[in-house]
Motif scaffolding. Structure first.
Motif, mmCIF file in Angstrom:
data_model
loop_
_atom_site.group_PDB
_atom_site.id
_atom_site.type_symbol
_atom_site.label_atom_id
_atom_site.label_comp_id
_atom_site.label_asym_id
_atom_site.label_seq_id
_atom_site.Cartn_x
_atom_site.Cartn_y
_atom_site.Cartn_z
ATOM 1 N N PHE A 205 4.566 12.345 0.453
ATOM 2 C CA PHE A 205 3.906 13.622 0.202
ATOM 3 C C PHE A 205 4.045 13.979 -1.273
ATOM 4 O O PHE A 205 5.121 13.822 -1.866
ATOM 5 C CB PHE A 205 4.513 14.733 1.062
ATOM 6 C CG PHE A 205 4.226 14.585 2.539
ATOM 7 C CD1 PHE A 205 2.999 14.122 2.983
ATOM 8 C CD2 PHE A 205 5.180 14.930 3.490
ATOM 9 C CE1 PHE A 205 2.712 13.990 4.340
ATOM 10 C CE2 PHE A 205 4.918 14.805 4.845
ATOM 11 C CZ PHE A 205 3.682 14.329 5.269
ATOM 12 N N CYS A 206 2.959 14.447 -1.870
ATOM 13 C CA CYS A 206 2.933 14.790 -3.302
ATOM 14 C C CYS A 206 2.304 16.157 -3.496
ATOM 15 O O CYS A 206 1.600 16.672 -2.612
ATOM 16 C CB CYS A 206 2.126 13.758 -4.094
ATOM 17 S SG CYS A 206 2.791 12.097 -4.054
ATOM 18 N N ASP A 207 2.508 16.713 -4.678
ATOM 19 C CA ASP A 207 1.878 17.973 -5.038
ATOM 20 C C ASP A 207 0.373 17.758 -5.249
ATOM 21 O O ASP A 207 -0.048 16.737 -5.808
ATOM 22 C CB ASP A 207 2.512 18.513 -6.327
ATOM 23 C CG ASP A 207 1.920 19.853 -6.742
ATOM 24 O OD1 ASP A 207 2.210 20.859 -6.088
ATOM 25 O OD2 ASP A 207 1.135 19.853 -7.713
ATOM 26 N N ARG A 208 -0.419 18.708 -4.794
ATOM 27 C CA ARG A 208 -1.879 18.587 -4.892
ATOM 28 C C ARG A 208 -2.333 18.432 -6.339
ATOM 29 O O ARG A 208 -3.238 17.642 -6.639
ATOM 30 C CB ARG A 208 -2.536 19.821 -4.254
ATOM 31 C CG ARG A 208 -4.053 19.724 -4.181
ATOM 32 C CD ARG A 208 -4.634 20.937 -3.484
ATOM 33 N NE ARG A 208 -6.069 20.833 -3.325
ATOM 34 C CZ ARG A 208 -6.815 21.740 -2.704
ATOM 35 N NH1 ARG A 208 -6.245 22.808 -2.178
ATOM 36 N NH2 ARG A 208 -8.118 21.579 -2.598
ATOM 37 N N LYS A 209 -1.695 19.171 -7.266
ATOM 38 C CA LYS A 209 -2.096 19.092 -8.675
ATOM 39 C C LYS A 209 -1.814 17.716 -9.252
ATOM 40 O O LYS A 209 -2.568 17.210 -10.085
ATOM 41 C CB LYS A 209 -1.371 20.176 -9.479
ATOM 42 C CG LYS A 209 -1.876 21.586 -9.190
ATOM 43 C CD LYS A 209 -1.149 22.604 -10.037
ATOM 44 C CE LYS A 209 -1.659 24.024 -9.722
ATOM 45 N NZ LYS A 209 -0.897 25.044 -10.485
ATOM 46 N N GLU A 210 -0.726 17.099 -8.800
ATOM 47 C CA GLU A 210 -0.384 15.758 -9.271
ATOM 48 C C GLU A 210 -1.458 14.755 -8.854
ATOM 49 O O GLU A 210 -1.883 13.908 -9.640
ATOM 50 C CB GLU A 210 0.972 15.339 -8.691
ATOM 51 C CG GLU A 210 1.409 13.929 -9.099
ATOM 52 C CD GLU A 210 2.632 13.450 -8.335
ATOM 53 O OE1 GLU A 210 2.811 12.214 -8.236
ATOM 54 O OE2 GLU A 210 3.386 14.292 -7.818
ATOM 55 N N ILE A 211 -1.919 14.869 -7.621
ATOM 56 C CA ILE A 211 -2.956 13.955 -7.129
ATOM 57 C C ILE A 211 -4.278 14.208 -7.836
ATOM 58 O O ILE A 211 -4.988 13.272 -8.222
ATOM 59 C CB ILE A 211 -3.097 14.088 -5.592
ATOM 60 C CG1 ILE A 211 -1.860 13.496 -4.920
ATOM 61 C CG2 ILE A 211 -4.358 13.375 -5.101
ATOM 62 C CD1 ILE A 211 -1.864 13.566 -3.425
ATOM 63 N N GLN A 212 -4.629 15.478 -8.037
ATOM 64 C CA GLN A 212 -5.886 15.793 -8.720
ATOM 65 C C GLN A 212 -5.891 15.246 -10.147
ATOM 66 O O GLN A 212 -6.928 14.809 -10.651
ATOM 67 C CB GLN A 212 -6.107 17.307 -8.729
ATOM 68 C CG GLN A 212 -6.562 17.839 -7.374
ATOM 69 C CD GLN A 212 -6.841 19.326 -7.400
ATOM 70 O OE1 GLN A 212 -6.193 20.073 -8.125
ATOM 71 N NE2 GLN A 212 -7.793 19.767 -6.606
ATOM 72 N N LYS A 213 -4.730 15.250 -10.793
ATOM 73 C CA LYS A 213 -4.621 14.722 -12.153
ATOM 74 C C LYS A 213 -4.925 13.223 -12.174
ATOM 75 O O LYS A 213 -5.578 12.712 -13.080
ATOM 76 C CB LYS A 213 -3.213 14.986 -12.691
ATOM 77 C CG LYS A 213 -3.070 14.777 -14.183
ATOM 78 C CD LYS A 213 -1.686 15.213 -14.641
ATOM 79 C CE LYS A 213 -1.525 14.981 -16.136
ATOM 80 N NZ LYS A 213 -0.179 15.370 -16.596
ATOM 81 N N ILE B 271 0.851 -1.189 0.000
ATOM 82 C CA ILE B 271 0.000 0.000 0.000
ATOM 83 C C ILE B 271 0.886 1.237 0.000
ATOM 84 O O ILE B 271 1.807 1.354 0.820
ATOM 85 C CB ILE B 271 -0.911 0.047 1.245
ATOM 86 C CG1 ILE B 271 -1.711 -1.244 1.391
ATOM 87 C CG2 ILE B 271 -1.851 1.251 1.172
ATOM 88 C CD1 ILE B 271 -2.413 -1.375 2.746
ATOM 89 N N LEU B 272 0.606 2.152 -0.921
ATOM 90 C CA LEU B 272 1.297 3.441 -0.954
ATOM 91 C C LEU B 272 0.245 4.542 -0.856
ATOM 92 O O LEU B 272 -0.689 4.582 -1.669
ATOM 93 C CB LEU B 272 2.100 3.601 -2.249
ATOM 94 C CG LEU B 272 2.706 4.983 -2.502
ATOM 95 C CD1 LEU B 272 3.720 5.356 -1.427
ATOM 96 C CD2 LEU B 272 3.334 5.057 -3.891
ATOM 97 N N LEU B 273 0.385 5.412 0.133
ATOM 98 C CA LEU B 273 -0.508 6.559 0.279
ATOM 99 C C LEU B 273 0.193 7.795 -0.270
ATOM 100 O O LEU B 273 1.262 8.180 0.216
ATOM 101 C CB LEU B 273 -0.868 6.787 1.752
ATOM 102 C CG LEU B 273 -1.445 5.595 2.516
ATOM 103 C CD1 LEU B 273 -1.749 5.999 3.950
ATOM 104 C CD2 LEU B 273 -2.684 5.065 1.831
ATOM 105 N N LYS B 274 -0.396 8.401 -1.305
ATOM 106 C CA LYS B 274 0.120 9.660 -1.837
ATOM 107 C C LYS B 274 -0.735 10.786 -1.269
ATOM 108 O O LYS B 274 -1.956 10.809 -1.505
ATOM 109 C CB LYS B 274 0.078 9.656 -3.360
ATOM 110 C CG LYS B 274 1.054 8.663 -3.985
ATOM 111 C CD LYS B 274 1.082 8.787 -5.498
ATOM 112 C CE LYS B 274 2.172 7.910 -6.096
ATOM 113 N NZ LYS B 274 2.221 8.019 -7.585
#
Length: 429
Positions: free
Chosen positions: A403-411, A370-373
């Motif tokens: 931790f990731c950029d919000r825009k990356e996750i939204q994409k 499991i990986l949580l971004k």
């Protein structure tokens, strides 16, 4: 607005459903290429199937059957099809469903009695915060149900908190239909704009797509965060395109009520046998009164628990508890069995988390990883430690976290043509 059959005794409900089952089996053997073939291949004599218990002699239908033989499930000529909808394709290829005019009337009736279950009345006004386009059944069902009930409806669509609040101020809806996590965005916008949440016309929210409650029906973390700021009634509703039917909470809020005139339900174990009382299993459904594409013993993939004790609302129907998880998304992780909703509940506890994705994969030795971004306003080692401590305390296991950029996750969450955000990406073979 409680149909008489929902106030009947268990024996009367069972007898009614057995009569409806006979009608369905005759219809399928005449009009469904898929089920006609199934009955012949399995040497099933439908005239010998008299009781709900006899259903066990019929093989179950799966999502893979629908994907592979989609057109063979359609029971009407093309000119009888009034509306086409497709499933979201969360766990595979989308499936097309064909609805006749009678199916749309049935859909309207289903949603009208579901609204009434949550206390919506003719004099109420509902603000719809889900899409009604893109071949999405839910939005259409809500619109048709409101019309059947005689209530007003405001079709705002999903997203755009500013437009939602502008519509609330202008049209004064008494109920809203939304994904629970979007209510947090409405709260955030209201606070920034100085809007008094509890002075609004809204008294209740009918929530879709995310769980509101723990298995004992107490509020989960997401619901508590909403209720701390906005004192409105929260009603859970559970449905799927395949079911053409909803299970909605009444004002007792002790599970979603079954409408026995519309659907037969079974809760099955791994061997397709009924689970023992108070045990969870896979919801398996048989639709009643559907013309275009009825289903017989369809396995929904959702793991639920049924509740049969009497409800204070006067209905004697079975109630379904919150969905524990999707069967295909079950994770075996370091000796523990998990479903994504358990992780949603933990992540929703942190105000600093803006958005996230749960990625499931197989590692080099074939076991689950499991990986949580996570996108956060506080990307520090201290905050990461807090999240890890929370997982250890609540689930006794610790997924990988980055931790990731919000825009990356939204994409990732909103691929092209998506009708709802993807919260889980399953990369297992």
């Amino acid at each position: 607005m409680i149909p008489d059959i929902e106030k009947a005794s268990s024996a009367e409900i069972k007898a009614f459903q057995e009569g409806q089952l006979q009608t369905l089996l005759n219809y399928l053997s005449t009009h469904s290429a898929f089920y006609k073939r199934l009955f012949e291949t399995e040497n099933i004599d439908i005239n010998q199937l008299k009781t709900l218990e006899d259903l066990a002699s019929i093989p179950t239908t799966t999502k893979e059957d629908l994907q592979q033989f989609n057109d063979d499930f359609i029971c009407v000529p093309r000119h009888k099809i009034i509306d086409y909808v497709t499933t979201s394709g969360t766990l595979g290829e989308p499936v097309t469903f064909a609805l006749t005019d009678n199916d749309l009337k049935r859909l309207a009736h289903n949603e009208a009695i579901s609204f009434a279950c949550a206390g919506v009345k003719q004099e109420d006004v509902i603000q719809l915060m889900t899409t009604i386009d893109r071949r999405f059944m839910a939005g259409l069902a809500y619109f048709l149900g409101a019309r059947e009930l005689g209530a007003g409806i405001i079709r705002v669509g999903n997203g755009i908190p500013e437009l939602q609040w502008d519509s609330i101020k202008k049209f004064k809806p008494t109920y809203i239909i939304a994904v629970p996590s979007f209510l947090l965005k409405l709260i955030e916008h209201a606070e920034k704009q100085g809007i008094d949440l509890n002075a609004s016309s809204v008294k209740g929210a009918i929530c879709i797509g995310e769980s509101l409650r723990e298995q004992d029906f107490s509020l989960n973390i997401l619901s508590k965060k909403i209720k701390e700021k906005w004192d409105i009634n929260l009603f859970s509703t559970y449905a799927s395109t395949e079911m053409n039917t909803a299970f909605t909470e009444c004002e007792a809020q002790q599970g979603g009520h079954h409408h026995p005139e519309l659907i037969i339900i079974e809760i099955l174990d791994e061997n397709n046998q009924p689970v023992a009382p108070n045990e969870s299993g896979e919801l398996t459904i048989t639709t009643l009164g559907v013309e275009g594409m009825p289903l017989l013993r369809f396995k929904t993939g959702d793991i639920v628990k049924a509740h049969h004790d009497p409800c204070s609302c006067g209905r004697n129907t079975t109630r379904l508890g919150p969905v524990i998880g999707r069967k295909k998304q079950m994770i075996k992780y370091k000796g523990t069995t998990l479903y994504p909703p358990a992780m949603h509940n933990i992540l929703n506890d942190f105000n600093e988390i803006e958005s996230y994705i749960i990625e499931i994969s197989h590692n080099s030795i074939g076991t689950d990883e499991i990986l949580l971004k996570i996108a956060t306003t506080n990307p520090t080692d201290l905050f990461l430690r807090r999240i890890k401590d929370h997982f250890r305390a609540k689930l006794r296991v610790l997924p990988k976290i980055e931790f990731c950029d919000r825009k990356e996750i939204q994409k990732i969450q909103f691929p092209k043509m998506s009708r709802k955000p993807l919260m889980v990406i399953d990369r297992r073979a």
